[in-house]
Design a protein around this motif. Structure first.
Motif, PDB file in Angstrom:
ATOM      1  N   PHE A  74      53.576  25.438  50.739  1.00  0.00           N
ATOM      2  CA  PHE A  74      54.339  24.898  51.699  1.00  0.00           C
ATOM      3  C   PHE A  74      54.710  26.187  51.854  1.00  0.00           C
ATOM      4  O   PHE A  74      55.990  27.371  51.583  1.00  0.00           O
ATOM      5  N   PHE A  75      55.446  26.609  53.164  1.00  0.00           N
ATOM      6  CA  PHE A  75      55.445  27.784  53.733  1.00  0.00           C
ATOM      7  C   PHE A  75      56.366  26.352  55.493  1.00  0.00           C
ATOM      8  O   PHE A  75      55.826  25.957  56.057  1.00  0.00           O
ATOM      9  N   ASN A 100      56.899  28.428  48.983  1.00  0.00           N
ATOM     10  CA  ASN A 100      57.280  28.094  47.755  1.00  0.00           C
ATOM     11  C   ASN A 100      55.185  27.190  47.343  1.00  0.00           C
ATOM     12  O   ASN A 100      54.365  27.443  48.217  1.00  0.00           O
ATOM     13  N   ALA A 101      55.262  27.733  46.206  1.00  0.00           N
ATOM     14  CA  ALA A 101      53.576  27.092  45.778  1.00  0.00           C
ATOM     15  C   ALA A 101      53.709  26.437  44.219  1.00  0.00           C
ATOM     16  O   ALA A 101      54.245  26.758  43.560  1.00  0.00           O
ATOM     17  N   SER A 102      53.152  26.003  44.357  1.00  0.00           N
ATOM     18  CA  SER A 102      51.914  25.207  42.799  1.00  0.00           C
ATOM     19  C   SER A 102      50.720  24.861  42.533  1.00  0.00           C
ATOM     20  O   SER A 102      50.327  24.479  42.847  1.00  0.00           O
ATOM     21  N   LEU A 103      50.738  24.978  41.134  1.00  0.00           N
ATOM     22  CA  LEU A 103      49.345  24.267  40.564  1.00  0.00           C
ATOM     23  C   LEU A 103      49.687  23.642  39.090  1.00  0.00           C
ATOM     24  O   LEU A 103      50.374  23.652  38.696  1.00  0.00           O
ATOM     25  N   ASP A 104      48.599  21.942  39.930  1.00  0.00           N
ATOM     26  CA  ASP A 104      48.704  21.394  38.456  1.00  0.00           C
ATOM     27  C   ASP A 104      47.054  21.574  37.741  1.00  0.00           C
ATOM     28  O   ASP A 104      46.447  21.518  38.900  1.00  0.00           O
ATOM     29  N   GLN A 105      47.877  20.928  36.827  1.00  0.00           N
ATOM     30  CA  GLN A 105      46.473  20.741  36.112  1.00  0.00           C
ATOM     31  C   GLN A 105      46.414  19.629  35.207  1.00  0.00           C
ATOM     32  O   GLN A 105      47.236  19.825  34.469  1.00  0.00           O
ATOM     33  N   LEU A 106      44.970  19.078  35.214  1.00  0.00           N
ATOM     34  CA  LEU A 106      45.069  17.886  34.257  1.00  0.00           C
ATOM     35  C   LEU A 106      45.059  18.301  32.920  1.00  0.00           C
ATOM     36  O   LEU A 106      43.645  18.614  32.516  1.00  0.00           O
ATOM     37  N   LEU A 107      45.764  17.608  31.767  1.00  0.00           N
ATOM     38  CA  LEU A 107      45.448  17.729  30.225  1.00  0.00           C
ATOM     39  C   LEU A 107      44.065  16.500  29.662  1.00  0.00           C
ATOM     40  O   LEU A 107      44.475  15.568  30.155  1.00  0.00           O
ATOM     41  N   PRO A 108      42.972  16.990  28.986  1.00  0.00           N
ATOM     42  CA  PRO A 108      42.631  16.237  28.373  1.00  0.00           C
ATOM     43  C   PRO A 108      43.137  15.225  27.560  1.00  0.00           C
ATOM     44  O   PRO A 108      43.206  13.915  27.259  1.00  0.00           O
ATOM     45  N   THR A 109      44.667  15.099  27.134  1.00  0.00           N
ATOM     46  CA  THR A 109      45.509  14.147  26.421  1.00  0.00           C
ATOM     47  C   THR A 109      46.013  13.190  27.458  1.00  0.00           C
ATOM     48  O   THR A 109      46.968  12.120  27.588  1.00  0.00           O
ATOM     49  N   GLY A 110      45.744  13.156  29.080  1.00  0.00           N
ATOM     50  CA  GLY A 110      46.516  12.889  30.373  1.00  0.00           C
ATOM     51  C   GLY A 110      47.677  13.397  30.275  1.00  0.00           C
ATOM     52  O   GLY A 110      48.210  12.553  31.166  1.00  0.00           O
ATOM     53  N   ALA A 111      48.334  13.902  30.033  1.00  0.00           N
ATOM     54  CA  ALA A 111      49.747  14.960  31.220  1.00  0.00           C
ATOM     55  C   ALA A 111      49.276  15.901  31.763  1.00  0.00           C
ATOM     56  O   ALA A 111      48.204  15.783  32.722  1.00  0.00           O
ATOM     57  N   LEU A 138      60.939  29.993  39.749  1.00  0.00           N
ATOM     58  CA  LEU A 138      60.005  30.144  39.235  1.00  0.00           C
ATOM     59  C   LEU A 138      60.056  28.747  37.444  1.00  0.00           C
ATOM     60  O   LEU A 138      60.979  28.762  36.632  1.00  0.00           O
ATOM     61  N   THR A 139      59.083  27.454  37.724  1.00  0.00           N
ATOM     62  CA  THR A 139      59.698  26.302  36.722  1.00  0.00           C
ATOM     63  C   THR A 139      58.107  25.583  36.086  1.00  0.00           C
ATOM     64  O   THR A 139      57.053  25.519  37.291  1.00  0.00           O
ATOM     65  N   LEU A 140      58.290  26.111  34.701  1.00  0.00           N
ATOM     66  CA  LEU A 140      56.871  25.505  34.402  1.00  0.00           C
ATOM     67  C   LEU A 140      57.369  23.138  33.726  1.00  0.00           C
ATOM     68  O   LEU A 140      58.375  23.118  33.601  1.00  0.00           O
ATOM     69  N   SER A 141      56.567  22.712  34.094  1.00  0.00           N
ATOM     70  CA  SER A 141      56.530  21.109  33.893  1.00  0.00           C
ATOM     71  C   SER A 141      55.381  20.787  32.921  1.00  0.00           C
ATOM     72  O   SER A 141      54.389  20.913  33.474  1.00  0.00           O
ATOM     73  N   LEU A 142      55.957  19.732  31.954  1.00  0.00           N
ATOM     74  CA  LEU A 142      54.600  18.897  31.578  1.00  0.00           C
ATOM     75  C   LEU A 142      55.167  17.360  31.917  1.00  0.00           C
ATOM     76  O   LEU A 142      56.834  16.886  31.205  1.00  0.00           O
ATOM     77  N   SER A 143      54.500  16.040  31.788  1.00  0.00           N
ATOM     78  CA  SER A 143      54.385  14.780  31.676  1.00  0.00           C
ATOM     79  C   SER A 143      53.271  14.517  30.907  1.00  0.00           C
ATOM     80  O   SER A 143      52.018  14.554  30.853  1.00  0.00           O
ATOM     81  N   GLN A 144      53.870  14.323  29.436  1.00  0.00           N
ATOM     82  CA  GLN A 144      52.489  13.312  28.736  1.00  0.00           C
ATOM     83  C   GLN A 144      53.115  12.183  28.912  1.00  0.00           C
ATOM     84  O   GLN A 144      54.101  11.868  28.086  1.00  0.00           O
ATOM     85  N   PRO A 145      52.231  11.095  29.087  1.00  0.00           N
ATOM     86  CA  PRO A 145      52.148   9.736  28.461  1.00  0.00           C
ATOM     87  C   PRO A 145      52.077   9.676  27.319  1.00  0.00           C
ATOM     88  O   PRO A 145      51.199   9.866  26.201  1.00  0.00           O
ATOM     89  N   LEU A 146      53.037   8.545  26.296  1.00  0.00           N
ATOM     90  CA  LEU A 146      53.632   8.331  25.650  1.00  0.00           C
ATOM     91  C   LEU A 146      52.356   6.917  25.257  1.00  0.00           C
ATOM     92  O   LEU A 146      52.025   6.426  24.084  1.00  0.00           O
TER      93      LEU A 146
END
Length: 499
Positions: A74-75, A100-111, A138-146
């Motif tokens: 985003f510029f 701004n720039a971001s990189l999102d990655q889906l993980l096998p656990t659903g996170a 710079l921010t690293l984040s994780l969202s993991q379904p339980l």
């Protein structure tokens, strides 16, 4: 006059060029294995069916794209001029720039894991300490379904469904190939039977003509009544009619086989002598075991059942409340200049972090409960479908085995019938020459032999048809004729030249 032959030859040459002779027909020498293989390779319906596994392969590739990382950028450059107060001559001129720039990655656990970089730059003309600053972060984040959405099986449900769809399309292709092979084999055997019948009718006509010629000689010699000559002549006419019928049946059978094999209409078919095969009868348990492994419809039903049970499992998970563990950590920098702001960020003196739980559930959750109930019913329906097909396969196998046993006995009886009829005709021919039997007796004996030979041809064909039914009911017909295909090759066959 000497030029006449030259001119005549030239004229004949021109005529031959203008009216060429008939083209030489192609000759195809076939065994029953060749017929099955060519039919499977050239069948247009089977070629059309080949597209479905190829399409299913692209669906698998699409389903696996859930693990493709997503890059966003985003510029933004914005600004404004605003008077500080109603009577103030000072105008605040602000300018902002975001990168701004971001990189999102889906993980096998659903996170979902994310890395985000924001870069805010601002300035104004007020001359304050905050009138110009850069603020990278710079921010690293994780969202993991339980609960809902947790685990690899739930995450990859689209991939699993696409894999099952591929197996279903391959099973449909195999079923079509099995039907094509069965049709080709039966048409090949029909042509063999027609040609045996044609040979029988030719032999019958030859014998009847020989009897008629001998009768003509005896009538002229005065040792045979003239009415017997009429009997033999009528016999010849009847055999000629039977021969014409046999020739028509042979031409029709050959044309049907050419059509099944997609050969040109004028192709001459030469059949090898290895078509009448026999194999030891398998036990019902052995045949059913082969059918469980090889029949495409059973494979299709088991795959559908597996898919239905998988969907039932996934629907139960998706009916759970949504609860996710969310966390983030980052570091920021702030300074009037970019370089200093990045140094400030790298120093780590401005960290930030967050951790929390996010919960949501639709009150009543009726839609998810309905999905679970529907998935459970579909799984039960699929289980019943498998049981029904297994019962049907068992019945087909038992019927084919009984038919095979009966046809083998009929073949033995027909062979003995031919032997007896040949001996009987030879006896009547000898007695006829001695005047001890009438022409009608001889012709009746010859008709009995012809019928016995027809019965033998029919018994052989019926036995081979019983073998076709057995091998089709166990799903091993293609293997019996050495025709094997690789599933991945089928899936990619129609995708040549595609990326």
């Amino acid at each position: 006059m000497a030029l006449l032959p030259v001119r005549l030859l030239a004229l004949l040459s021109l005529v031959s060029l203008a009216f060429p002779g008939p083209a030489v027909a192609e000759t195809a020498r076939l065994s029953v294995d060749d017929a099955v293989r060519i039919a499977v390779e050239r069948n247009l319906g089977l070629q059309a069916e080949t597209f479905n596994p190829a399409i299913a392969a692209t669906d698998i590739r699409r389903a696996r794209s859930i693990y493709d990382p997503t890059l966003s950028a985003f510029f933004d450059h914005r600004g404004g001029n605003m008077q500080i107060g109603p009577a103030s001559p000072v105008v605040d001129r602000t300018r902002f720039f975001d990168a701004n720039a971001s990189l999102d990655q889906l993980l096998p656990t659903g996170a979902t894991a994310s890395a985000a970089f924001t870069n805010l730059w601002s300035k104004d003309n007020l001359g304050l300490s905050t009138s110009r600053f850069a603020e990278p972060e710079l921010t690293l984040s994780l969202s993991q379904p339980l609960l809902k959405g947790i685990g690899k099986r739930v995450t990859e449900r689209g991939i699993t469904t696409a894999d099952d769809a591929m197996e279903l399309s391959l099973a449909a292709w195999n079923q079509k190939a099995l039907d094509t092979a069965s049709e080709a084999r039966n048409r090949f055997l029909t042509l063999v039977k027609a040609r045996e019948s044609l040979a029988t009718r030719k032999a019958s006509l030859a014998v009847t003509r020989q009897v008629h010629e001998e009768n003509e000689g005896r009538v002229k010699a005065g040792v045979l009544a003239a009415f017997q000559l009429q009997d033999s002549e009528l016999g010849v006419l009847l055999r000629e009619k039977d021969l014409l019928d046999a020739e028509l049946a042979e031409r029709d059978a050959a044309d049907q086989l050419r059509l099944t094999l997609h050969l040109p209409p004028g192709t001459v078919l030469e059949l090898s002598d290895t078509s009448w095969t026999d194999v030891p009868d398998p036990s019902e348990e052995e045949a059913f075991g082969i059918a469980l492994r090889r029949r495409p419809d059973l494979s299709n039903a088991r795959t559908s059942l597996r898919t239905a049970e998988f969907n039932e499992e996934i629907s139960r998970n998706l009916a759970l409340p949504s609860l996710a563990l969310e966390g983030s950590a980052g570091v920021a920098g702030i300074a009037p200049e970019y370089g200093n702001a990045f140094d400030d960020m790298r120093s780590g003196k401005n960290p930030n972090w967050a951790v929390g739980l996010r919960f949501s559930v639709p009150l009543g959750n009726l839609a998810a409960r309905a999905d679970v109930a529907a998935a459970r019913l579909k799984a039960s329906q699929a289980r019943v479908g498998v049981a029904v097909l297994e019962e049907s396969a068992g019945l087909e196998i038992r019927t084919a085995l009984r038919a095979l046993e009966t046809r083998r006995k009929q073949d033995e009886v027909a062979r003995k019938g031919v032997s007896v009829a040949e001996t009987r005709l030879a006896s009547f021919l000898k007695r006829g020459k001695l005047g001890l039997s009438t022409t009608k007796d001889v012709l009746d004996a010859e008709a009995n032999l012809t019928q016995a030979r027809e019965n033998l041809s029919g018994a052989r064909a019926d036995f081979q048809s019983a073998l076709t039914s057995l091998w089709k009911s166990t799903g091993e017909l293609l293997d019996r004729h050495g025709v094997q295909f690789d599933g991945s090759a089928i899936a990619s066959k129609t995708r040549k030249g595609t990326p």
